[in-house]
Structure formats: C-alpha cells, structure tokens
Scaffold this motif. Sequence first.
Motif, PDB file in Angstrom:
ATOM      1  N   ILE A   1      -8.248  -1.222  12.025  1.00  0.00           N
ATOM      2  CA  ILE A   1      -7.449  -0.763  10.886  1.00  0.00           C
ATOM      3  C   ILE A   1      -6.845  -1.964  10.159  1.00  0.00           C
ATOM      4  O   ILE A   1      -6.885  -2.054   8.925  1.00  0.00           O
ATOM      5  N   MET A   2      -6.310  -2.898  10.915  1.00  0.00           N
ATOM      6  CA  MET A   2      -5.683  -4.071  10.307  1.00  0.00           C
ATOM      7  C   MET A   2      -6.701  -4.905   9.527  1.00  0.00           C
ATOM      8  O   MET A   2      -6.417  -5.385   8.425  1.00  0.00           O
ATOM      9  N   LYS A   3      -7.898  -5.058  10.072  1.00  0.00           N
ATOM     10  CA  LYS A   3      -8.931  -5.824   9.369  1.00  0.00           C
ATOM     11  C   LYS A   3      -9.348  -5.120   8.078  1.00  0.00           C
ATOM     12  O   LYS A   3      -9.591  -5.771   7.051  1.00  0.00           O
ATOM     13  N   HIS A   4      -9.434  -3.796   8.133  1.00  0.00           N
ATOM     14  CA  HIS A   4      -9.800  -3.032   6.933  1.00  0.00           C
ATOM     15  C   HIS A   4      -8.752  -3.221   5.842  1.00  0.00           C
ATOM     16  O   HIS A   4      -9.093  -3.488   4.673  1.00  0.00           O
ATOM     17  N   VAL A   5      -7.485  -3.082   6.189  1.00  0.00           N
ATOM     18  CA  VAL A   5      -6.417  -3.263   5.201  1.00  0.00           C
ATOM     19  C   VAL A   5      -6.407  -4.705   4.694  1.00  0.00           C
ATOM     20  O   VAL A   5      -6.286  -4.961   3.483  1.00  0.00           O
ATOM     21  N   ALA A   6      -6.546  -5.645   5.614  1.00  0.00           N
ATOM     22  CA  ALA A   6      -6.513  -7.071   5.255  1.00  0.00           C
ATOM     23  C   ALA A   6      -7.620  -7.432   4.278  1.00  0.00           C
ATOM     24  O   ALA A   6      -7.428  -8.250   3.368  1.00  0.00           O
ATOM     25  N   GLN A   7      -8.781  -6.821   4.460  1.00  0.00           N
ATOM     26  CA  GLN A   7      -9.938  -7.144   3.625  1.00  0.00           C
ATOM     27  C   GLN A   7      -9.687  -6.853   2.155  1.00  0.00           C
ATOM     28  O   GLN A   7     -10.158  -7.577   1.271  1.00  0.00           O
ATOM     29  N   GLY A   8      -8.930  -5.831   1.881  1.00  0.00           N
ATOM     30  CA  GLY A   8      -8.654  -5.468   0.498  1.00  0.00           C
ATOM     31  C   GLY A   8      -7.420  -6.114  -0.094  1.00  0.00           C
ATOM     32  O   GLY A   8      -7.090  -5.871  -1.261  1.00  0.00           O
ATOM     33  N   HIS A   9      -6.720  -6.951   0.696  1.00  0.00           N
ATOM     34  CA  HIS A   9      -5.446  -7.499   0.219  1.00  0.00           C
ATOM     35  C   HIS A   9      -5.288  -8.982   0.543  1.00  0.00           C
ATOM     36  O   HIS A   9      -4.165  -9.470   0.761  1.00  0.00           O
TER      37      HIS A   9
ATOM     38  N   VAL B   1       0.852  -1.188   0.000  1.00  0.00           N
ATOM     39  CA  VAL B   1       0.000   0.000   0.000  1.00  0.00           C
ATOM     40  C   VAL B   1       0.892   1.244   0.000  1.00  0.00           C
ATOM     41  O   VAL B   1       1.832   1.334   0.803  1.00  0.00           O
ATOM     42  N   ASP B   2       0.610   2.155  -0.872  1.00  0.00           N
ATOM     43  CA  ASP B   2       1.342   3.424  -0.923  1.00  0.00           C
ATOM     44  C   ASP B   2       0.664   4.381   0.059  1.00  0.00           C
ATOM     45  O   ASP B   2      -0.351   4.996  -0.266  1.00  0.00           O
ATOM     46  N   TYR B   3       1.218   4.482   1.247  1.00  0.00           N
ATOM     47  CA  TYR B   3       0.575   5.233   2.325  1.00  0.00           C
ATOM     48  C   TYR B   3       1.496   6.320   2.855  1.00  0.00           C
ATOM     49  O   TYR B   3       2.708   6.317   2.608  1.00  0.00           O
ATOM     50  N   GLU B   4       0.905   7.240   3.586  1.00  0.00           N
ATOM     51  CA  GLU B   4       1.658   8.277   4.279  1.00  0.00           C
ATOM     52  C   GLU B   4       1.435   8.132   5.775  1.00  0.00           C
ATOM     53  O   GLU B   4       0.505   7.440   6.221  1.00  0.00           O
TER      54      GLU B   4
ATOM     55  N   ASN C   1      -0.185 -25.758  13.067  1.00  0.00           N
ATOM     56  CA  ASN C   1      -0.711 -24.731  12.170  1.00  0.00           C
ATOM     57  C   ASN C   1       0.439 -23.905  11.599  1.00  0.00           C
ATOM     58  O   ASN C   1       1.323 -23.479  12.344  1.00  0.00           O
ATOM     59  N   LYS C   2       0.388 -23.657  10.289  1.00  0.00           N
ATOM     60  CA  LYS C   2       1.440 -22.883   9.639  1.00  0.00           C
ATOM     61  C   LYS C   2       1.420 -21.438  10.117  1.00  0.00           C
ATOM     62  O   LYS C   2       2.475 -20.832  10.369  1.00  0.00           O
ATOM     63  N   TRP C   3       0.215 -20.872  10.214  1.00  0.00           N
ATOM     64  CA  TRP C   3       0.023 -19.515  10.678  1.00  0.00           C
ATOM     65  C   TRP C   3      -1.020 -19.512  11.780  1.00  0.00           C
ATOM     66  O   TRP C   3      -1.606 -20.558  12.089  1.00  0.00           O
ATOM     67  N   MET C   4      -1.285 -18.377  12.372  1.00  0.00           N
ATOM     68  CA  MET C   4      -2.175 -18.342  13.535  1.00  0.00           C
ATOM     69  C   MET C   4      -3.636 -18.612  13.189  1.00  0.00           C
ATOM     70  O   MET C   4      -4.424 -18.959  14.065  1.00  0.00           O
ATOM     71  N   ALA C   5      -4.023 -18.477  11.927  1.00  0.00           N
ATOM     72  CA  ALA C   5      -5.387 -18.802  11.513  1.00  0.00           C
ATOM     73  C   ALA C   5      -5.428 -20.099  10.709  1.00  0.00           C
ATOM     74  O   ALA C   5      -6.442 -20.415  10.111  1.00  0.00           O
ATOM     75  N   GLY C   6      -4.335 -20.828  10.681  1.00  0.00           N
ATOM     76  CA  GLY C   6      -4.277 -22.071   9.931  1.00  0.00           C
ATOM     77  C   GLY C   6      -3.222 -22.022   8.843  1.00  0.00           C
ATOM     78  O   GLY C   6      -2.078 -21.641   9.081  1.00  0.00           O
ATOM     79  N   ASP C   7      -3.610 -22.374   7.627  1.00  0.00           N
ATOM     80  CA  ASP C   7      -2.643 -22.468   6.534  1.00  0.00           C
ATOM     81  C   ASP C   7      -2.347 -21.138   5.850  1.00  0.00           C
ATOM     82  O   ASP C   7      -1.395 -21.037   5.084  1.00  0.00           O
ATOM     83  N   LYS C   8      -3.182 -20.138   6.108  1.00  0.00           N
ATOM     84  CA  LYS C   8      -3.059 -18.878   5.386  1.00  0.00           C
ATOM     85  C   LYS C   8      -2.570 -17.752   6.286  1.00  0.00           C
ATOM     86  O   LYS C   8      -3.048 -17.583   7.408  1.00  0.00           O
ATOM     87  N   LEU C   9      -1.638 -16.955   5.788  1.00  0.00           N
ATOM     88  CA  LEU C   9      -1.192 -15.739   6.477  1.00  0.00           C
ATOM     89  C   LEU C   9      -2.360 -14.766   6.568  1.00  0.00           C
ATOM     90  O   LEU C   9      -3.025 -14.486   5.562  1.00  0.00           O
ATOM     91  N   THR C  10      -2.633 -14.264   7.774  1.00  0.00           N
ATOM     92  CA  THR C  10      -3.705 -13.284   7.963  1.00  0.00           C
ATOM     93  C   THR C  10      -3.203 -12.136   8.839  1.00  0.00           C
ATOM     94  O   THR C  10      -2.093 -12.169   9.372  1.00  0.00           O
ATOM     95  N   TYR C  11      -4.063 -11.159   9.014  1.00  0.00           N
ATOM     96  CA  TYR C  11      -3.690  -9.951   9.747  1.00  0.00           C
ATOM     97  C   TYR C  11      -3.218 -10.227  11.167  1.00  0.00           C
ATOM     98  O   TYR C  11      -2.392  -9.490  11.711  1.00  0.00           O
ATOM     99  N   VAL C  12      -3.717 -11.307  11.802  1.00  0.00           N
ATOM    100  CA  VAL C  12      -3.316 -11.556  13.193  1.00  0.00           C
ATOM    101  C   VAL C  12      -1.836 -11.886  13.310  1.00  0.00           C
ATOM    102  O   VAL C  12      -1.208 -11.603  14.340  1.00  0.00           O
ATOM    103  N   ASP C  13      -1.258 -12.477  12.268  1.00  0.00           N
ATOM    104  CA  ASP C  13       0.168 -12.812  12.309  1.00  0.00           C
ATOM    105  C   ASP C  13       1.034 -11.564  12.410  1.00  0.00           C
ATOM    106  O   ASP C  13       2.100 -11.585  13.043  1.00  0.00           O
ATOM    107  N   PHE C  14       0.578 -10.477  11.815  1.00  0.00           N
ATOM    108  CA  PHE C  14       1.341  -9.233  11.859  1.00  0.00           C
ATOM    109  C   PHE C  14       1.360  -8.667  13.285  1.00  0.00           C
ATOM    110  O   PHE C  14       2.374  -8.139  13.737  1.00  0.00           O
ATOM    111  N   GLY C  15       0.246  -8.796  13.986  1.00  0.00           N
ATOM    112  CA  GLY C  15       0.197  -8.356  15.377  1.00  0.00           C
ATOM    113  C   GLY C  15       1.043  -9.235  16.282  1.00  0.00           C
ATOM    114  O   GLY C  15       1.759  -8.743  17.164  1.00  0.00           O
ATOM    115  N   PHE C  16       0.971 -10.540  16.074  1.00  0.00           N
ATOM    116  CA  PHE C  16       1.695 -11.477  16.932  1.00  0.00           C
ATOM    117  C   PHE C  16       3.203 -11.374  16.723  1.00  0.00           C
ATOM    118  O   PHE C  16       3.979 -11.323  17.692  1.00  0.00           O
TER     119      PHE C  16
END
Length: 225
Positions: free
Chosen positions: A79-87, A29-32, A148-163
Amino acid sequence: MATSKPLLGYWDIRGLAEPVRLLLEHAEVDYEQKLYQIGEEPEYNRDMWLSDKESMGMDFPNLPYYVDGDLKISESWAIMKHVAQGHNLQPEGVEASAKCNQAEGVIQDFRKAWGVMCYRPDVSNNKKSFFDALPGKMARFDSYLGKNKWMAGDKLTYVDFGFCEVLDQLQMMENDVYSKYLNVSEYLKKFMALERIAAYRSSPKFKRFPCNGPMAKWGGGKTQD
C-alpha cells in the motif's frame, strides 16, 4: 465496496496502518477509513472484519487494505509503495533504490521485534531482552543516519514513514531512548516537523493510543498505562 475516495481499512489502532496514514496525510490524499473494532477479552471478537473479509473481491484479503478506484490491495508495504509511486515518494536511481530496499527489510525486522515485545506474555522479560539488544541496532542506525539524510539517501521516501512510526512508539515507552543516538533523534525530529505530518499529529484525526490491539501487553489501551 465502491468509493469515490481511496479507502483505507484497518483495526481502530495505530498498528500497521499508521505509517500508511502518515504517508497519505503527507501526500495530501483525500481518503476515507473503515476502522474495525476488536471485542473485549477473552474472546477479542473480530466479527466486524470477518463479515467483510470474503465479500470484498480482494485477491488476498487482509488488514490493512486499500481501495483506490478499481484497485484493491492488502499488505502495508504494498500500500505504501502504491501511494508513494503517485506522490514522488519513491527512490530515484539505482543506488537510492538499493538503499530503500535494504531499509525496508531492516525496518521490517526492527518493527517485528518491537511487535513481539509488545504482544507476548511476560512483558518485563521481553522488554529486557529487547532493550539489551537495542544498543547494537541503534548504533548502526545512528551511524547510517550520520551519512544519509533519509533512509534511502537524500530523498524522503515511503520507508521513512514506516521507520519513524516505530521510532515514535519506542520513544513513547522510553522517552530518553535516543539520548545517546543524536543522529536518530534528529532524524525523528526532522520527520515529525514536516509540515503536513505535524498538522496531522496535532489534529483530532490522530490517535496517540491505542498503538496495538487490546490483547497486547503494551500499547493496547487508550492510554499508556
């Protein structure tokens, strides 16, 4: 506060915004950013933020906040869920969603305990209490990550970034903290080796310190000491 790019506002520290930064960087994301300064002790003046707080048109003004077009939201997980939803960083399916929701709560509790230790007076006793309780928590994380590969199972999700952000800070305090927890250690290494995460953390954009505000008993300065 119109902006053509998404805007992330927070104190000029890692704190609750660093998982958001990691997520944004990974999602390309190109953010400021607007980085707010905290004054020196003993006042720890917050006028820079307070002068903005009630003039932004936010329903619940707080730090961190995120402005994305007409959308203005606060609270780091929102905020993390919002960003995650689009990506493509949300869980998929009933089981993964349940695991993700569970992980969010567990990580929040763990992050809160870490923050209490860092900020409260008498850091030596607080550190002892935290680390006395840590083996039980780490054993559960290690067992879970063995299945589990990631905290929600096999897929990288927003919670991994927090953890992974809190795991990284904990390792900064005690660099061998995961020596008995190989699944946790490999999980953190795997996350940090993700291409865009590694690129961000090796760039000038990433600040190793401060992790916390200047009033913290650990991580509030520009170095670990």
